[in-house]
Each structure stands twice: as C-alpha cells, then as structure tokens.
Scaffold this active site. Structure first.
Site, short mmCIF file in Angstrom:
data_model
loop_
_atom_site.label_atom_id
_atom_site.label_comp_id
_atom_site.label_asym_id
_atom_site.label_seq_id
_atom_site.Cartn_x
_atom_site.Cartn_y
_atom_site.Cartn_z
CB CYS A 129 2.71 6.65 1.12
SG CYS A 129 3.45 7.49 2.60
CG ASP A 368 -4.68 4.39 0.58
OD1 ASP A 368 -3.40 4.57 0.49
OD2 ASP A 368 -5.29 3.83 1.25
CG HIS A 370 -0.73 3.86 2.33
ND1 HIS A 370 -1.22 5.02 2.10
CD2 HIS A 370 0.39 3.93 2.87
CE1 HIS A 370 -0.54 5.69 2.84
NE2 HIS A 370 0.62 5.40 3.19
#
Length: 479
Positions: A129, A368, A370
């Site tokens: 990430c 994001d 993820h």
C-alpha cells in the site's frame, strides 16, 4: 525384491533428499498462493460507504478550492454524498470537484501480474500500500508536469461507482479458482479483460493530452518493463534492505521513487527529477542542481518544446508528532494541501497507507490503494483506463493520521522553486503552538553541512512489523 528395493532407496538417498526439498518448496509455494488468494479476495470487496461532505465548508483538493453551498438552499446543514446517482444533489461545485478528483491517477493492489523479482508473488495485496501511495503522488507530479494542474479527464464523470455485490461475488469465484489451480500446481485463472471505455472518438484538440495521460499511466504498469511500476520499485528497494512482501515506510518509498526516476530510460522522463530532503531539511543548492538538465539528454515538456531545465519533484519525509500526530500540526497540513504546487502526501493511519489529496474541516480526503484489481496489460495502445481512476473520495479525521508521512511538491523551474521556498518559509514560521517547524529550507548544499549520507538506512516507523511483537495472525492485518 525387498532387499533390492531397500538398496535402491539407500543408493538414491541424494535423489530422495532433493525430492523432499522440492516438496518443501511446493508446500511454501502453495502456502504463498493461499495467502495471496485470500488477500485478493479480501481486498476485492468494495463496500458501499457513504462519504458525506458539508455544504457549508469549502473543500480543498491539491490547491483547488470548491464550494458546495447554494443560495436558495432550504437545509443549510444537510450533507451531500458522492455515492448517490441522483443528479439532483449536484449543486455548487460538486460536479467540478467530482471530475477533478476522478481525474487523479488511482493506483491500487493488483493481482495476477508477472512474478516480482526474487519471489513467487504475483500480487502486492496485503503489503504494497505505501508503494502504491507513492506511485499515486509521483503520478500526480507527472500529470502536473505534462498536462498541468487544471487538466481533467474527459471520461471522469462517466466512471461507475464500485458495486459491492458484483465485486464480492467475483472475488469469491476468484478464490475458488485460485485454490483449485494451486492444488493442481497450475497458475490461477487469468483475469477477465476490462471492457473498453465507452464514448465516441476524442476531439482532435484533446488527442495529444490523452496520449500523455495514457503514457503516464503506462509508466506505472505492473510488469518488469514498466519504468515506475511495482516490479521496478521492489527491485530498487533491495538497496534499502527491502524485498517483495516487506513493509515500506514513506521515507524509504521517497528514496525508491528518486532512484526509479533517476534511472528511467524512457526519453519522456528525462525532463524531470526527484529530490528527497535530508533530515527534514531542504538544501536549496541541491534542489537548484536537480533543476539542471540531465547530461546528454535534452528534456522536453508537453508539446515537445525543448527546455534548458528539468522540473523537480520535491519529497520531504517528516514526522508530525510522537506515537500520535500532534494536533498543533493540523493547520500546517491544511496549509500544505491548499497550495497549487502540492502534489499530495504519502501518509495514512497505523498499518494502512493512503494518498492524501485534500481536506474539509477536520477531515482529510484520500485515495485508498487497498482495493485489489485485475492485472492490466498497459503495453497495448488501447488498454482500458477506468481502473486507474477512482470514482469515490474517502475521508478520515485528522487525529487518526499517522505522524510519519512524506510531503510532495512540484517545481517547474528554478524561478518556480524560489517562489515555492519563499511561500513555504512563511507557512513554516514557528508559532505559539508549533515551536518547531515540520521542515526547513537552508541555502547551500547538504555536503556543506557534512550531512551527505545514505538516508535510506533508517526506516521510518510508519508501518511496524507486528510479527516482532509476538502477535498472531488474528491480532493484526498485514497491509
């Protein structure tokens, strides 16, 4: 016959040992595939989360300010959501904000790409990430370089919101197929191709910009040949003691990005460089030197106009507190994200890295990484772009932000840098609350202060390796 078999086994002891070792390798590969398959499923779930924005407060996105308030509004305290398909709520600058946000390059977990160097990993789910957040910030710097901050993608508003039911059912099928293939010793099923972008032919006057847009995205492709892709970053991370599957802090990622751009062979990247601050100090002499063109390679900007200077992406790893962020720095972060030459922040919260791009009131706006998506072959001229743009912004309270982060700025020329350093120096002046600035500007070069040393040797305590704390698999999530 029994004795002969016994002798045969004894004489073939070396072969038996090799087979046992090979069997252990197969077990490890199967275990790796199982964990990877689980991560692929876990991060393929797209829950419908309603992100609300106040109509009474301005929204800042990488230096641009948007207001959603309307004069004839009956409910001034009502929030507006960007998950709804109801066009009736698109008031004020909401549509302009949505288009601007969705035009930023979104780089997330991917699966089923070629194995990373020195490993059998074909996905970065669960550990990549921070690298993805770094890629997104670098991509924004390149977009600013080639297309300018005002550029927006013509198809940004046509992106479909993430559908939980569709993605979760697809993820479940992927898990079953992947595990079956692992048990059979085969490679998991190849991902389904993403449907091509809808819409008519692009207008002639936007064609060149779209070529640059597509080129920038291709540099971050998930293959060994991509100049700034995951494979290249993982390979460069070895000099910092990192390997595929390890945790990367925002400071280490900054240096990896610098090396990646420095060693890039694509002529299109010759006109830009990355400078990384040392110990929260920006040495102006080093930045000015970075603006000098690369020897033997004339840099170019959008339109093919030769330039006698290189642009510089300035990355500043900093820490805004101890174990938690110091609230005195909230206004500082807001001030940074309000600047038009800011390209974002590699940050996040403990155990999760995000790419911060803006704020409203006491909440940060972020992209994001993820979210696991299928591998896209960017070597084709018409590869789909939809999965590289995010339709939905997310918000997080400032007090949840991890204190370790890396701030990024884009400087087009030496004159531009002089303006940036002057403006930032005013923001960085210590106040009654902030006794110490987050970083400083110093004239001269780092070597003049005898500080020229490998900054990569010290990992920033952004994402801790909880395995050292004796935690079990159920106590934490590897991100």
């Amino acid at each position: 016959m029994r004795n002969k078999s016994h002798v045969l086994i004894c004489c073939d002891g070396f072969s038996t040992a090799v087979k046992m070792e090979k069997g252990n390798d197969e077990v490890e590969k199967l275990k790796s595939k199982f964990v990877s398959a689980w991560h692929n499923v876990k991060y393929s779930w797209a829950l419908k989360s309603k992100t609300s924005f106040s109509r009474n407060s301005p929204v800042f996105l990488l230096g641009k300010c948007y207001h959603f308030k309307v004069d004839d509004e009956e409910s001034p305290t009502e929030d507006c959501s960007f998950q709804s398909n109801d066009d009736g709520i698109l008031m004020g600058n909401v549509e302009a904000f949505r288009k601007d946000f969705a035009s930023r390059v979104w780089l997330t977990y991917r699966e089923d790409f070629p194995a990373l160097f020195g490993s059998a990993l074909t996905s970065d789910c669960g550990w990549g990430c921070t690298l993805r957040a770094g890629q997104m910030m670098l991509a924004q710097g390149l977009i600013s370089h080639f297309l300018g901050r005002d550029w927006t993608w013509s198809e940004a508003l046509s992106l479909q919101p993430l559908d939980a039911e569709t993605w979760t059912s697809t993820a479940a099928r992927k898990l079953v197929a992947s595990l079956e293939a692992s048990l059979q010793g085969d490679r998991p099923m190849a991902p389904q191709p993403v449907p091509p972008a809808q819409g008519g032919a692009e207008e002639a006057d936007t064609h060149l910009r779209e070529v640059y847009h597509r080129t920038v995205v291709s540099w971050f492709g998930d293959g060994p040949s991509a100049q700034l892709g995951m494979h290249r970053l993982v390979e460069l991370g070895r000099t910092s003691g990192k390997r595929a599957g390890d945790w990367y802090g925002p400071g280490v990622v900054a240096h990896i990005l610098r090396k990646a751009l420095e060693e890039a062979t694509d002529p299109g990247l010759a006109g830009i460089s990355v400078y990384v601050a040392q110990d929260c100090t920006v040495y102006s002499g080093d930045v000015i030197d970075s603006h000098a063109p690369r020897p033997g390679v004339p840099p170019e900007l959008a339109g093919g106009v030769p330039m006698d200077t290189r642009a510089v992406i300035i990355l500043i790893p900093i820490r805004l507190g101890g174990e938690k962020i110091n609230p005195d720095y909230f206004n500082f972060v807001k001030g940074i994200l309000s600047l038009d030459y800011c390209i974002g922040i590699i940050g996040g919260k403990p155990k999760q890295a995000y790419y911060f791009v803006g704020f409203q009131d006491d909440s940060l706006i972020y992209m994001d990484p993820h979210y696991c998506q299928a591998f896209v072959d960017v070597s084709t001229s018409d590869f789909p772009l939809q999965s590289y743009h995010c339709p939905s912004p997310k918000k997080m309270p400032f007090n949840k932000m991890d204190p370790s982060c890396t701030i990024g700025f884009y400087s087009r020329s030496v004159e531009d840098y002089n303006r940036i350093s002057s403006e930032l120096s005013k923001i960085l002046k210590p106040s009654a609350k902030e006794k110490y600035p987050a970083f400083t500007f110093v004239s001269g070069h780092g070597r003049d202060y005898e500080l020229l040393r490998p900054a990569e040797k010290k990992e920033w305590p952004f994402i801790r390796d909880t395995r050292r704390l004796g935690a079990t698999a159920g106590d934490f999530v590897l991100l």
